[in-house]
Design an enzyme around this catalytic site. Structure first.
Site, mmCIF file in Angstrom:
data_model
loop_
_atom_site.group_PDB
_atom_site.id
_atom_site.type_symbol
_atom_site.label_atom_id
_atom_site.label_comp_id
_atom_site.label_asym_id
_atom_site.label_seq_id
_atom_site.Cartn_x
_atom_site.Cartn_y
_atom_site.Cartn_z
ATOM 1 N N GLU A 21 0.840 -1.205 0.000
ATOM 2 C CA GLU A 21 0.000 0.000 0.000
ATOM 3 C C GLU A 21 0.874 1.254 0.000
ATOM 4 O O GLU A 21 2.092 1.201 0.114
ATOM 5 C CB GLU A 21 -0.903 0.033 1.255
ATOM 6 C CG GLU A 21 -2.357 -0.322 1.004
ATOM 7 C CD GLU A 21 -3.134 0.801 0.323
ATOM 8 O OE1 GLU A 21 -2.516 1.810 -0.099
ATOM 9 O OE2 GLU A 21 -4.362 0.672 0.181
ATOM 10 N N ARG A 100 -7.553 -0.119 12.733
ATOM 11 C CA ARG A 100 -6.176 0.169 12.321
ATOM 12 C C ARG A 100 -6.201 1.260 11.265
ATOM 13 O O ARG A 100 -7.215 1.476 10.586
ATOM 14 C CB ARG A 100 -5.499 -1.075 11.759
ATOM 15 C CG ARG A 100 -6.072 -1.583 10.433
ATOM 16 C CD ARG A 100 -5.114 -2.543 9.757
ATOM 17 N NE ARG A 100 -5.660 -3.155 8.550
ATOM 18 C CZ ARG A 100 -5.651 -2.598 7.344
ATOM 19 N NH1 ARG A 100 -5.166 -1.378 7.184
ATOM 20 N NH2 ARG A 100 -6.152 -3.239 6.302
ATOM 21 N N ASN A 102 -5.286 2.832 7.647
ATOM 22 C CA ASN A 102 -5.317 2.140 6.353
ATOM 23 C C ASN A 102 -4.645 2.900 5.229
ATOM 24 O O ASN A 102 -4.020 2.290 4.381
ATOM 25 C CB ASN A 102 -6.767 1.844 5.956
ATOM 26 C CG ASN A 102 -6.849 0.977 4.725
ATOM 27 O OD1 ASN A 102 -6.304 -0.123 4.702
ATOM 28 N ND2 ASN A 102 -7.514 1.471 3.674
ATOM 29 N N ASN A 148 -9.648 5.401 2.495
ATOM 30 C CA ASN A 148 -8.655 5.055 1.482
ATOM 31 C C ASN A 148 -8.099 6.294 0.806
ATOM 32 O O ASN A 148 -7.650 7.216 1.472
ATOM 33 C CB ASN A 148 -9.237 4.044 0.487
ATOM 34 C CG ASN A 148 -8.618 2.674 0.652
ATOM 35 O OD1 ASN A 148 -7.394 2.553 0.731
ATOM 36 N ND2 ASN A 148 -9.436 1.636 0.710
ATOM 37 N N ASP A 198 -9.686 2.067 -4.295
ATOM 38 C CA ASP A 198 -8.726 1.935 -3.203
ATOM 39 C C ASP A 198 -7.849 3.191 -3.161
ATOM 40 O O ASP A 198 -8.348 4.289 -3.058
ATOM 41 C CB ASP A 198 -7.922 0.648 -3.407
ATOM 42 C CG ASP A 198 -7.305 0.110 -2.129
ATOM 43 O OD1 ASP A 198 -6.817 0.909 -1.321
ATOM 44 O OD2 ASP A 198 -7.292 -1.122 -1.938
#
Length: 299
Positions: A21, A100, A102, A148, A198
């Protein structure tokens, strides 16, 4: 709209990241920096050789950004940390054990934005936070499910944002001096059958590039309209960022998290870092603690 099936997709490094990511181009080192969330690692990859140096962190790491005073600012599972400039240290605790961080990115004012998600993906349980340059944290947006992609317009008056299950790219009016967000509107709706939106970046022409989780592609949107589709050899691209000396290379992270054994056998490059040359350039990443086009002020 063009479907770039012939666009060459290069493998920079077949890293096998469980949940790659958050890439950005580090102009200080001429390397692409990205994270493996589940692997608890920050990777720094030489795009020419694929050689990768990694920083291990104690918790899941959702996002990282360059820091004006050196090293990185990062969103780990429990809050915001400073990394790579002496000992790791947490500067603000935010999340609880069920959540958490992201994804995240710096704004043109030098603030670090990052959002959360619940481990069980519970609807509306998460939020979007902003770490200001003086270390204060503001909970900016509630009712988020999977926070995101983030991006800002070239003139800094608009913030673009993705909460993945909404299947939308949204925008907010943005006040550069304060970091305040205003009116929210939908930029574009993304059909579920093409994947879940995303990570995101913006190019120098204002086009928004979005990785489609489950869709095996990166899409470019211009003024809300689908302009280009670049197909990848993996089903779960996660995010993208422009890099290279001229910022004309698009780097794309990916993941094997959630794939079955048979799916992984069919996608041996899942978790790799890819490079595309899309024919358009991006903009340099904003830096924590440094106002856009100004010298570092305060950290």
């Amino acid at each position: 709209m063009s479907d770039d099936v012939d666009t060459q997709v290069e493998v920079v490094v077949a890293a096998g990241a469980e949940l790659g990511e958050g890439p950005f181009w580090d102009v200080r080192s001429n390397r692409i920096v990205w994270v493996d969330i589940k692997g608890k690692a920050i990777h720094q990859t030489d795009p020419h050789t694929g050689q990768t140096e990694s920083i291990e962190v104690p918790l899941h790491v959702g996002a990282v950004a360059p820091r004006a005073l050196g090293g990185f600012v990062a969103a780990l599972q429990d809050g915001f940390w400073v990394i790579g400039d002496g000992p790791l240290r947490r500067v603000a605790e935010v999340a609880d054990v069920d959540l958490r961080f992201n994804d995240g990115k710096c704004d043109p004012g030098g603030r670090f934005w990052a959002g959360t998600m619940a481990y069980n993906k519970s609807a509306g349980a998460a939020a979007l936070y902003c770490l200001d340059t003086d270390g204060t944290v503001t909970r900016v947006l509630d009712g988020v499910t999977i926070s995101n992609g983030l991006a800002w317009s070239r003139n800094g008056d608009t913030m673009f944002y993705i909460d993945s299950p909404t299947q939308r790219i949204d925008s907010f009016t943005f006040t550069l001096s304060s970091g305040a967000i205003g009116e929210r509107r939908t930029v574009t709706d993304i059909p579920e059958q093409v994947g879940s939106p995303d990570g995101m970046t913006i190019d120098a022409e204002g086009g928004l590039w979005v990785a489609l989780w489950g869709g095996g592609a990166v899409h470019r949107y211009v003024d809300g309209r689908l302009d280009r589709v670049v197909t990848l050899p993996v089903s779960q691209p996660t995010s993208c960022a422009f890099g290279g000396p001229d910022l004309n290379e698009l780097y794309v992270t990916s993941a094997w998290n959630g794939l079955s054994k048979s799916q992984r056998r069919g996608q041996p490059l899942a978790g790799a870092l890819f490079r595309i040359r899309p024919g358009v350039s991006g903009v340099p990443p904003f830096v924590y603690g440094q106002m856009w086009r100004r010298q570092p002020e305060r950290l």
